[in-house]
Design a protein around this motif. Structure first.
Motif, PDB file in Angstrom:
ATOM      1  N   LEU A 152     -43.435  16.083 -31.711  1.00 12.96           N
ATOM      2  CA  LEU A 152     -44.641  16.824 -32.050  1.00 12.96           C
ATOM      3  C   LEU A 152     -45.462  17.133 -30.799  1.00 12.96           C
ATOM      4  N   GLN A 153     -45.551  16.178 -29.896  1.00 13.82           N
ATOM      5  CA  GLN A 153     -46.262  16.430 -28.641  1.00 13.82           C
ATOM      6  C   GLN A 153     -45.558  17.504 -27.816  1.00 13.82           C
ATOM      7  N   LYS A 154     -44.240  17.515 -27.878  1.00 12.20           N
ATOM      8  CA  LYS A 154     -43.481  18.564 -27.198  1.00 12.20           C
ATOM      9  C   LYS A 154     -43.816  19.922 -27.802  1.00 12.20           C
ATOM     10  N   ALA A 155     -43.971  19.965 -29.129  1.00 10.44           N
ATOM     11  CA  ALA A 155     -44.350  21.208 -29.809  1.00 10.44           C
ATOM     12  C   ALA A 155     -45.727  21.669 -29.360  1.00 10.44           C
ATOM     13  N   PHE A 156     -46.660  20.739 -29.174  1.00  5.67           N
ATOM     14  CA  PHE A 156     -47.998  21.092 -28.692  1.00  5.67           C
ATOM     15  C   PHE A 156     -47.924  21.777 -27.331  1.00  5.67           C
ATOM     16  N   ARG A 157     -47.091  21.226 -26.453  1.00  2.43           N
ATOM     17  CA  ARG A 157     -46.948  21.821 -25.111  1.00  2.43           C
ATOM     18  C   ARG A 157     -46.366  23.227 -25.206  1.00  2.43           C
ATOM     19  N   PHE A 158     -45.403  23.409 -26.101  1.00  2.00           N
ATOM     20  CA  PHE A 158     -44.800  24.725 -26.321  1.00  2.00           C
ATOM     21  C   PHE A 158     -45.855  25.720 -26.798  1.00  2.00           C
ATOM     22  N   ILE A 159     -46.665  25.311 -27.762  1.00  2.00           N
ATOM     23  CA  ILE A 159     -47.698  26.187 -28.321  1.00  2.00           C
ATOM     24  C   ILE A 159     -48.724  26.558 -27.255  1.00  2.00           C
ATOM     25  N   GLU A 160     -49.124  25.578 -26.458  1.00  2.00           N
ATOM     26  CA  GLU A 160     -50.125  25.836 -25.421  1.00  2.00           C
ATOM     27  C   GLU A 160     -49.609  26.838 -24.400  1.00  2.00           C
ATOM     28  N   THR A 161     -48.321  26.738 -24.086  1.00  2.00           N
ATOM     29  CA  THR A 161     -47.706  27.655 -23.125  1.00  2.00           C
ATOM     30  C   THR A 161     -47.679  29.079 -23.654  1.00  2.00           C
ATOM     31  N   HIS A 162     -47.466  29.232 -24.973  1.00  2.00           N
ATOM     32  CA  HIS A 162     -47.291  30.558 -25.552  1.00  2.00           C
ATOM     33  C   HIS A 162     -48.540  31.119 -26.221  1.00  2.00           C
ATOM     34  N   ARG A 163     -49.572  30.302 -26.339  1.00  8.72           N
ATOM     35  CA  ARG A 163     -50.733  30.692 -27.128  1.00  8.72           C
ATOM     36  C   ARG A 163     -51.321  32.035 -26.708  1.00  8.72           C
ATOM     37  N   GLU A 164     -51.515  32.251 -25.401  1.00  5.98           N
ATOM     38  CA  GLU A 164     -52.193  33.457 -24.940  1.00  5.98           C
ATOM     39  C   GLU A 164     -51.233  34.600 -24.647  1.00  5.98           C
ATOM     40  N   GLU A 165     -49.959  34.412 -24.989  1.00  5.95           N
ATOM     41  CA  GLU A 165     -48.975  35.449 -24.725  1.00  5.95           C
ATOM     42  C   GLU A 165     -48.408  36.038 -26.013  1.00  5.95           C
ATOM     43  N   ASP A 166     -49.036  35.718 -27.136  1.00  6.23           N
ATOM     44  CA  ASP A 166     -48.581  36.240 -28.417  1.00  6.23           C
ATOM     45  C   ASP A 166     -49.287  37.551 -28.759  1.00  6.23           C
ATOM     46  N   ILE A 167     -48.568  38.448 -29.395  1.00  7.38           N
ATOM     47  CA  ILE A 167     -49.141  39.715 -29.834  1.00  7.38           C
ATOM     48  C   ILE A 167     -48.804  39.908 -31.309  1.00  7.38           C
ATOM     49  N   LEU A 168     -49.820  40.205 -32.098  1.00  7.27           N
ATOM     50  CA  LEU A 168     -49.603  40.500 -33.516  1.00  7.27           C
ATOM     51  C   LEU A 168     -49.398  41.998 -33.695  1.00  7.27           C
ATOM     52  N   ILE A 169     -48.336  42.360 -34.398  1.00  7.29           N
ATOM     53  CA  ILE A 169     -48.019  43.763 -34.638  1.00  7.29           C
ATOM     54  C   ILE A 169     -47.945  43.995 -36.136  1.00  7.29           C
ATOM     55  N   SER A 170     -48.689  44.979 -36.603  1.00 13.39           N
ATOM     56  CA  SER A 170     -48.684  45.324 -38.030  1.00 13.39           C
ATOM     57  C   SER A 170     -47.948  46.641 -38.214  1.00 13.39           C
ATOM     58  N   SER A 171     -46.920  46.616 -39.060  1.00  8.83           N
ATOM     59  CA  SER A 171     -46.144  47.830 -39.327  1.00  8.83           C
ATOM     60  C   SER A 171     -45.874  47.932 -40.820  1.00  8.83           C
ATOM     61  N   LYS A 172     -45.133  48.951 -41.222  1.00  2.00           N
ATOM     62  CA  LYS A 172     -44.797  49.134 -42.632  1.00  2.00           C
ATOM     63  C   LYS A 172     -43.950  47.977 -43.153  1.00  2.00           C
ATOM     64  N   GLU A 173     -43.222  47.328 -42.260  1.00  2.00           N
ATOM     65  CA  GLU A 173     -42.339  46.235 -42.659  1.00  2.00           C
ATOM     66  C   GLU A 173     -43.094  44.920 -42.827  1.00  2.00           C
TER      67      GLU A 173
END
Length: 234
Positions: free
Chosen positions: A115-136
């Motif tokens: 779980l702590q490893k997952a936290f580190r993963f999330i922290e690394t990717h947190r500011e690099e995520d983009i939400l995309i809304s499409s018809k799908e």
């Protein structure tokens, strides 16, 4: 933090939930936990809202690997931790970029480490995520997976390593959103991820996917300077 537990075994799923509750108390954390006992129910509801998914591999219907493949179609950033009775399945986790795996019966100490490893993963990717809304639907993708973004009238087309996404938007807004990341325009209306540039030529840019994009005379100087600065920074 939102966490999903997907396991057809009530006993195993509740053990994970109890470990999550214990971890919360010991580490002053706050989780929103939801349990799914069928992979179909989970996939039907999934909209990219979870940070971590604990996913059983051996389930009837769609097994955990099949579920993970479908998740990655919609969400390239969520942390996936497989739960399995057979360690040999864990090798397949690399295909869907799983964080790690836990072999049943799950012990608390091993669980807390994952779980702590997952936290580190999330922290690394947190500011690099983009939400995309499409018809799908709504998709969450990692900026690092974007090869380039191209404007098409009132739409933006995101070309990634996995698939392409089309959504309404302006080049101005996406440039502002990606300002701190290594993106540069090779032509007006085409924003390139410099991480995926293999070569900058006289009038074209070759990507690591072997896709060749036009490099306009007006953009050539600034794009080349951006790329040299980026490579130098590496």
């Amino acid at each position: 933090m939102k966490i999903a537990v997907v396991d057809d075994s009530i006993e195993d799923a509740q053990r994970i939930v109890s470990y999550l509750e214990q971890f919360q108390e010991e580490n002053n954390q706050s989780f929103l936990i939801k349990v799914f006992y069928a992979s179909f129910d989970f996939l039907e509801e999934y909209k990219g809202e979870y940070d971590v998914i604990f996913l059983d591999i051996e389930m009837p219907g769609s097994n955990g690997l099949d579920v993970a493949r479908e998740i990655r179609e919609k969400d390239q950033s969520v942390g996936i931790i497989f739960i399995t009775s057979l360690a040999q399945y864990a090798v397949d986790g690399y295909e869907v970029r799983a964080i790690d795996f836990i072999v049943k019966p799950v012990g608390y100490y091993n669980f807390s480490m994952k779980l702590q490893k997952a936290f580190r993963f999330i922290e690394t990717h947190r500011e690099e995520d983009i939400l995309i809304s499409s018809k799908e639907g709504v998709f969450r993708i990692a900026a690092s997976d974007i090869l380039y973004i191209e404007k098409d009238r009132d739409y933006l087309v995101f070309y990634t390593r996995q698939k392409n996404y089309r959504t309404r938007g302006s080049m101005r807004d996406i440039k502002i959103k990606l300002d701190a990341l290594p993106f540069s325009e090779c032509t007006a209306g085409c924003l390139v991820n410099l991480n995926h540039v293999k070569r900058v030529g006289k009038d074209s840019v070759l990507l690591t996917s072997d896709r060749e994009l036009s490099l306009s005379r007006r953009m050539k100087k600034s794009f080349t300077e951006d790329y040299i600065r980026f490579v130098g920074g590496m």
